[in-house]
Design a protein around this motif. Structure first.
Motif, PDB file in Angstrom:
ATOM      1  N   PHE A 266       0.844  -1.190   0.000  1.00 45.36           N
ATOM      2  CA  PHE A 266       0.000   0.000   0.000  1.00 45.36           C
ATOM      3  C   PHE A 266       0.880   1.241   0.000  1.00 45.36           C
TER       4      PHE A 266
ATOM      5  N   MET B 257      -3.830  -1.729  -7.465  1.00 43.48           N
ATOM      6  CA  MET B 257      -5.017  -1.396  -6.684  1.00 43.48           C
ATOM      7  C   MET B 257      -5.300   0.106  -6.621  1.00 43.48           C
TER       8      MET B 257
ATOM      9  N   CYS C 125      -7.104   2.224  -3.784  1.00 40.34           N
ATOM     10  CA  CYS C 125      -7.429   1.971  -2.379  1.00 40.34           C
ATOM     11  C   CYS C 125      -8.161   3.125  -1.710  1.00 40.34           C
TER      12      CYS C 125
ATOM     13  N   THR D  77      -9.041   4.146   2.392  1.00 37.00           N
ATOM     14  CA  THR D  77      -8.825   3.813   3.797  1.00 37.00           C
ATOM     15  C   THR D  77     -10.004   4.307   4.629  1.00 37.00           C
TER      16      THR D  77
ATOM     17  N   VAL E 173      -8.500  -0.993   4.659  1.00 39.26           N
ATOM     18  CA  VAL E 173      -8.375  -0.509   3.287  1.00 39.26           C
ATOM     19  C   VAL E 173      -9.277  -1.372   2.415  1.00 39.26           C
ATOM     20  N   GLU E 174     -10.145  -0.729   1.662  1.00 37.01           N
ATOM     21  CA  GLU E 174     -10.951  -1.412   0.661  1.00 37.01           C
ATOM     22  C   GLU E 174     -10.377  -1.033  -0.689  1.00 37.01           C
ATOM     23  N   PHE E 175     -10.339  -1.977  -1.634  1.00 35.31           N
ATOM     24  CA  PHE E 175      -9.718  -1.674  -2.922  1.00 35.31           C
ATOM     25  C   PHE E 175     -10.391  -2.407  -4.070  1.00 35.31           C
TER      26      PHE E 175
ATOM     27  N   TRP F 202      -9.146  -3.668  -8.010  1.00 38.24           N
ATOM     28  CA  TRP F 202      -7.853  -3.939  -8.650  1.00 38.24           C
ATOM     29  C   TRP F 202      -8.051  -4.422 -10.074  1.00 38.24           C
TER      30      TRP F 202
ATOM     31  N   TRP G  17     -10.206  -6.270   0.458  1.00 37.00           N
ATOM     32  CA  TRP G  17     -10.039  -5.433   1.640  1.00 37.00           C
ATOM     33  C   TRP G  17      -8.911  -5.994   2.481  1.00 37.00           C
TER      34      TRP G  17
END
Length: 115
Positions: free
Chosen positions: A30, A47, A49, A51, A60-62, A64, A78
């Motif tokens: 990250f 990704m 991201c 936060t 953190v959700e992402f 990709w 996540w």
């Protein structure tokens, strides 16, 4: 502690350690600018991201995009900071596999691997 930095994927629900490290050491990373990347088996992802805080933990959700054995792949995931040395999360492939994972800072994981 922040999630920023490179984390060594040490465990996944679906794949064993040998598979995770097939091409190189499995990792998730990250950056401060809201981006990141990961690699395990023959998968490489980049990704986007976001936060947030959930249950007093940094999460953190992402989304990709990347490749899986040379084929285009996309998904989401996540990751949550459990303590200063443990990151837990989940990676989802759109219309495909998904797996929980556990990661540690590279320095901690490397020291344990040498034992």
């Amino acid at each position: 502690m922040s999630l920023t930095g490179r984390w060594r994927i040490v465990e996944m629900d679906v794949w064993d350690r040998e598979a995770i490290d097939l091409v190189g050491p499995g990792f998730i990373e990250f950056a401060d600018d809201g981006t990141g990347q990961f690699g395990f088996i023959a998968v490489r992802g980049w990704m986007d991201c976001r936060t947030t805080e959930r249950d007093s933990r940094t999460v953190v959700e992402f989304s990709w995009e990347g490749e899986d054995e040379g084929d285009q792949a996309v998904g989401r995931g996540w990751a949550a900071l459990i303590d200063d040395t443990t990151l837990e999360g989940h990676i989802f492939f759109h219309m495909g596999d998904d797996s929980a994972f556990r990661a540690e800072p590279f320095a901690c994981a490397d020291q344990r691997d040498e034992r």
